[in-house]
Design a protein around this motif. Structure first.
Motif, PDB file in Angstrom:
ATOM      1  N   GLN A 166       0.825  -1.191   0.000  1.00 11.17           N
ATOM      2  CA  GLN A 166       0.000   0.000   0.000  1.00 11.17           C
ATOM      3  C   GLN A 166       0.866   1.250   0.000  1.00 11.17           C
ATOM      4  N   TYR A 167       0.351   2.281  -0.678  1.00  3.97           N
ATOM      5  CA  TYR A 167       0.983   3.597  -0.655  1.00  3.97           C
ATOM      6  C   TYR A 167      -0.054   4.609  -0.193  1.00  3.97           C
ATOM      7  N   PHE A 168       0.180   5.231   0.947  1.00  3.04           N
ATOM      8  CA  PHE A 168      -0.717   6.236   1.508  1.00  3.04           C
ATOM      9  C   PHE A 168      -0.225   7.613   1.079  1.00  3.04           C
ATOM     10  N   ALA A 169      -0.907   8.183   0.096  1.00  6.56           N
ATOM     11  CA  ALA A 169      -0.484   9.468  -0.447  1.00  6.56           C
ATOM     12  C   ALA A 169      -0.861  10.605   0.491  1.00  6.56           C
ATOM     13  N   ASN A 172      -5.361   5.884  -0.645  1.00  7.47           N
ATOM     14  CA  ASN A 172      -4.656   4.642  -0.382  1.00  7.47           C
ATOM     15  C   ASN A 172      -4.605   3.838  -1.683  1.00  7.47           C
ATOM     16  N   TYR A 173      -3.414   3.747  -2.274  1.00  3.47           N
ATOM     17  CA  TYR A 173      -3.209   2.922  -3.462  1.00  3.47           C
ATOM     18  C   TYR A 173      -2.673   1.565  -3.011  1.00  3.47           C
ATOM     19  N   ALA A 179      -7.484   1.526  -5.454  1.00  4.75           N
ATOM     20  CA  ALA A 179      -7.240   2.776  -4.743  1.00  4.75           C
ATOM     21  C   ALA A 179      -8.514   3.186  -4.041  1.00  4.75           C
ATOM     22  N   LYS A 180      -8.370   3.858  -2.940  1.00  2.00           N
ATOM     23  CA  LYS A 180      -9.527   4.342  -2.208  1.00  2.00           C
ATOM     24  C   LYS A 180      -9.169   5.623  -1.487  1.00  2.00           C
ATOM     25  N   LEU A 234     -12.067   2.175  -6.459  1.00  2.46           N
ATOM     26  CA  LEU A 234     -11.840   1.518  -7.742  1.00  2.46           C
ATOM     27  C   LEU A 234     -10.962   0.302  -7.528  1.00  2.46           C
ATOM     28  N   THR A 235     -11.358  -0.827  -8.096  1.00  2.00           N
ATOM     29  CA  THR A 235     -10.559  -2.043  -8.059  1.00  2.00           C
ATOM     30  C   THR A 235     -10.508  -2.643  -9.455  1.00  2.00           C
TER      31      THR A 235
END
Length: 826
Positions: A571-574, A579-580, A617-618, A630-631
């Motif tokens: 996960q990447y928390f921008a 959250n990607y 991503a959410k 979106l998935t």
């Protein structure tokens, strides 16, 4: 459809659906933490009401509140889960008038539940699932309620009441939820005792005499003791009228009670849950479709008004069938909040013990006609024991590396004992049926054509049963005896390591072993055969000849399977609050022995495996007034298990390989126009067989014909599904008025594995609406509304008819339903 696509395009981010969150100020994260990090959240058993308007204005602008789920066996923000999950609150489910999981699934992208046969529901996620008509067929979608895994598909149609929320997890969930969750999991959480005394009740009255009375009451009486009792009574007259028996075949009566008792002392708490549910109904709401000329002529001798319009809610068959099903469950959940232990923080231990018994007794018509040809007498008994010991906790780092770690792990045990006794019994009119073209076609196993005896079908043979019926039908049947014992053990664990402020990695694995002990037997019975001493050859029974069956006895067969279910996500928390994530997961579904074989041949089928890749991503935008998701995913199946119609029942086999690709998106938006809220979802699905030689072919190609379905679509896999739900709420003093509507889209799909054009259902829209008047503090509410307001006539499923080659059985979805609901809270 264009409106749905436009709505979903605004939701480019997040695989979670938040269809019923409260508008509440979001708790402020601790200083220095990311927006998607651990957030202070309310206990799952306490769903706080939205603040009053004055309180909201003091707290600042309205925002979407946090949704807390247990999709990873721990309490966490839904936005933090690196998987495609939909969470529906109990309040949203009630508002839409949903009565069961079949109604709920309409609001979940790429999900379908058919509960028309309440003993054998069909559940699909992303195009894959289980047709439960063969009792040995394990469910591809797991069912978990209040931390208990239930091992029979029939639990999906048990009473759904006093619900806090429903979580639908898509894709293989074997790491945390075990084997046979290869397509996903329905995780249902019921309400528990709240800190303050509370009680609520709700009365629903709808079309066709449907009534539902549901409610619950409970509280924590001090710090150490509390409880809650929930109840449901439901009945409906039905819509599908049997003109031969003068009754409705989809009437239903259901009642259930759930009790929870909670004890707490310091770091320890224990909750005892007792649940009982009973359902009775006629059986079953099928209609004839596309009658052949010879079949119509024959059946008109029994019912001059026989017809084959599958869209008019009318049927005609002679057996006054019935089904009784129910379950009794007891569970004990113990929790120890041990706090800091050996350098760990918030170390918790949870032990869940449960036992359940599930039973079905049914008698139903096999030919769905006014002629008394054959009936199915079926009895099932399932008993299970489960135990799960799991540990959760947190750490500041992983061996000094990173910014934090959260973990869950434990042990799991499942034991079950299942028994089936079923009989296909000859009817009084079997003798006359044997003189028809249909019987000759089945006996020859060839293409559909007229037989030399076909001219007899033009004569009135209905009285032939009075002369020959007792000779043929008295004691002439084919019987299945099947027992299955399952013992499964597993060791599971996963952890999330925040190795920087923005990056997290979650590896996990489940190691499992399952052993099955199975005995299966098929044997024909009739007066002559049963009267002869053992060892003396007997002439075949009439039902034996008609079915093309043979006797077999396979006792004490054993299967042992080992499975490894790994998962890995990153996960990447921008900084902008998104959250990607990317993830991989693998799952297994048990193999087994065919429970209802007519010949005893090719009894065994192999385990099924699946592996899936997700990119998602959410996030939330516009000052936390818009949640989007979106998935994108791809799932590959190997040794796909399928059911093939054998002329009477369904055999299990392995189909080869299959693939599902698609998209799931949803959003919830508190628009700039304060009264307007919009919720939407979209599912795009491309599910097809990669290789399936020897698949059943449409009946038009001949009885028993085969085909290769490689490259073809899978049944029950619509290319697109979607919902759009706008609502307007205006407040006048202490009263709020809400007008809400649903646009529900279902794409075209096949409803039988052979992809027969007759089983194809065209795409369609349905519309629902409701008007709600309520006290702003939720003390009372009154709503009126309706579903399928356009009265769209749709077929849920079409399958080949038993005993009538070229004719079909159709099951019709409900038509227009109007309802009124009164609710109170104390």
């Amino acid at each position: 459809m264009k409106a749905l696509l436009l709505a979903a395009s605004a939701a480019l981010l997040l695989p979670v659906s938040v269809l019923a969150q409260s508008e509440a100020p979001t708790p402020v994260p601790p200083e220095g933490s990311a927006d998607l990090g651990s957030l202070p959240v309310q206990a799952l058993s306490e769903s706080a009401p939205p603040p009053a308007p004055a309180e909201e204005s003091k707290a600042g602008p309205r925002q979407l509140g946090e949704v807390v789920v247990t999709a990873q066996k721990t309490k966490q923000s839904l936005r933090r889960v690196p998987a495609s999950v939909t969470a529906l609150s109990g309040d949203f489910i009630k508002e839409t008038g949903a009565a069961d999981l079949a109604d709920v699934s309409l609001y979940v992208p790429n999900s379908r539940v058919d509960a028309d046969d309440i003993g054998s529901p069909q559940v699909f996620i992303r195009g894959f699932g289980t047709n439960a008509f063969n009792p040995s067929f394990e469910s591809s979608v797991g069912f978990v309620q209040d931390d208990l895994y239930f091992g029979r598909p029939g639990y999906f149609t048990e009473s759904m009441f006093d619900i806090d929320r429903v979580e639908i997890l898509r894709g293989p969930q074997g790491t945390l939820f075990g084997k046979n969750t290869i397509a996903g999991v329905f995780n249902v959480i019921s309400k528990g005792p709240t800190s303050e005394p509370s009680a609520d009740a709700r009365y629903f009255y709808g079309g066709q005499g449907e009534q539902r009375l549901e409610g619950g009451m409970g509280a924590m009486f001090g710090e150490h003791f509390g409880g809650r009792v929930g109840f449901l009574y439901r009945e409906q007259d039905g819509q599908t009228y049997n003109q031969f028996l003068d009754r409705y075949e989809d009437s239903l009566q259901q009642q259930a009670v759930r009790g929870k008792l909670k004890l707490a002392s310091g770091i320890w708490s224990s909750e005892l849950m007792l649940l009982t549910s009973e359902t009775t109904a006629p059986f079953w709401p099928f209609q004839l479709m596309k009658l052949d000329a010879d079949t119509r002529t024959y059946l008109q001798h029994f019912d001059a008004n026989i017809e084959d319009d599958p869209y008019n809610f009318r049927t005609s068959f002679d057996t006054p069938g019935w089904i009784e099903k129910g379950s009794d469950t007891v569970a004990l959940k113990n929790e120890w909040a041990m706090g800091p232990v050996a350098g760990l923080k918030d170390f918790n231990t949870v032990l869940v013990l449960g036992g359940s018994r599930f039973r079905i007794d049914q008698l139903n018509e096999l030919d769905v006609s006014p002629a008394d040809i054959a009936r199915l007498d079926n009895h099932e008994d399932h008993q299970q024991l489960t135990a799960e010991l799991r540990f959760t906790g947190k750490a500041d780092s992983l061996f000094g590396l990173g910014t934090g770690l959260e973990f869950v792990g434990g042990l799991f045990r499942y034991d079950s004992d299942y028994t089936l006794l079923a009989r296909i019994m000859a009817g009084q009119d079997l003798a006359s049926y044997l003189l028809t073209d249909d019987a000759a076609q089945l006996a020859s196993g060839g293409a559909l054509s007229s037989s030399p005896l076909g001219f007899l079908g033009s004569f009135d043979l209905s009285n032939l049963g009075l002369l020959t019926g007792p000779l043929i039908s008295n004691g002439d049947y084919y019987q299945f005896d099947y027992t299955q014992k399952v013992a499964a053990n597993a060791l599971f664990g996963q952890f999330t390591w925040n190795w920087t402020k923005h990056f997290a990695i979650t590896p996990g694995v489940r190691l499992g072993m399952e052993e099955k002990k199975i005995s299966t037997k098929g044997q024909s019975h009739c007066q002559i055969k049963d009267a002869l001493p053992p060892g003396i050859p007997a002439p075949p029974c009439v039902m034996e000849l008609l079915l093309g069956s043979s006797d077999y006895d396979q006792p004490d067969k054993k299967r042992k399977e080992y499975d490894i279910s790994p998962k890995l996500s990153m996960q990447y928390f921008a900084d902008h609050g998104v959250n990607y994530y990317v993830s991989y997961a693998r799952g297994d579904k048990s193999g087994g022995i065919n429970a209802i074989s007519l010949t005893g041949e090719k009894l065994e089928y192999n385990a099924e495996t699946a592996q899936t890749y997700e990119l998602g991503a959410k996030g939330r935008f516009f000052n936390k007034t818009l949640n989007t998701s979106l998935t994108l995913y791809q799932t590959d199946f190997d040794n796909l298990q399928v059911l093939a119609f054998n002329g009477v029942l369904f055999d299990v086999s392995n189909a080869g390989t299959a693939r599902s690709r698609g998209l799931e998106a949803d959003f919830q938006w508190l628009t700039p126009y304060r009264p307007l809220r919009i919720v939407g979802s979209l599912g795009l699905l491309d599910a097809k067989y990669l290789d399936y030689p020897g698949a059943p072919a449409p009946i038009s190609q001949g009885i028993g014909a085969k085909q290769n379905l490689g490259g073809q679509r899978i049944a029950f896999a619509p290319k697109a599904t979607g919902t759009l739900t706008p609502s307007l709420t205006y407040e006048f003093g202490e009263v709020a008025f809400t007008l809400a509507g649903d646009i529900i889209y279902q794409g075209d799909q096949y409803t039988d594995v052979d992809l027969d054009p007759a089983t194809h259902v065209d795409p369609y829209y349905q519309y629902a609406a409701r008007f709600i008047v309520a006290d702003v503090r939720e003390r009372w509410s009154l709503s009126v509304g309706g579903t399928n307001l356009g009265d769209k006539r749709v077929l849920n499923q079409v399958t080949d008819a038993t005993f009538f080659p070229g004719t079909y059985f159709a099951q019709q979805a409900p038509g227009r339903q109007l309802f009124a609901v009164v609710g109170v809270k104390f």
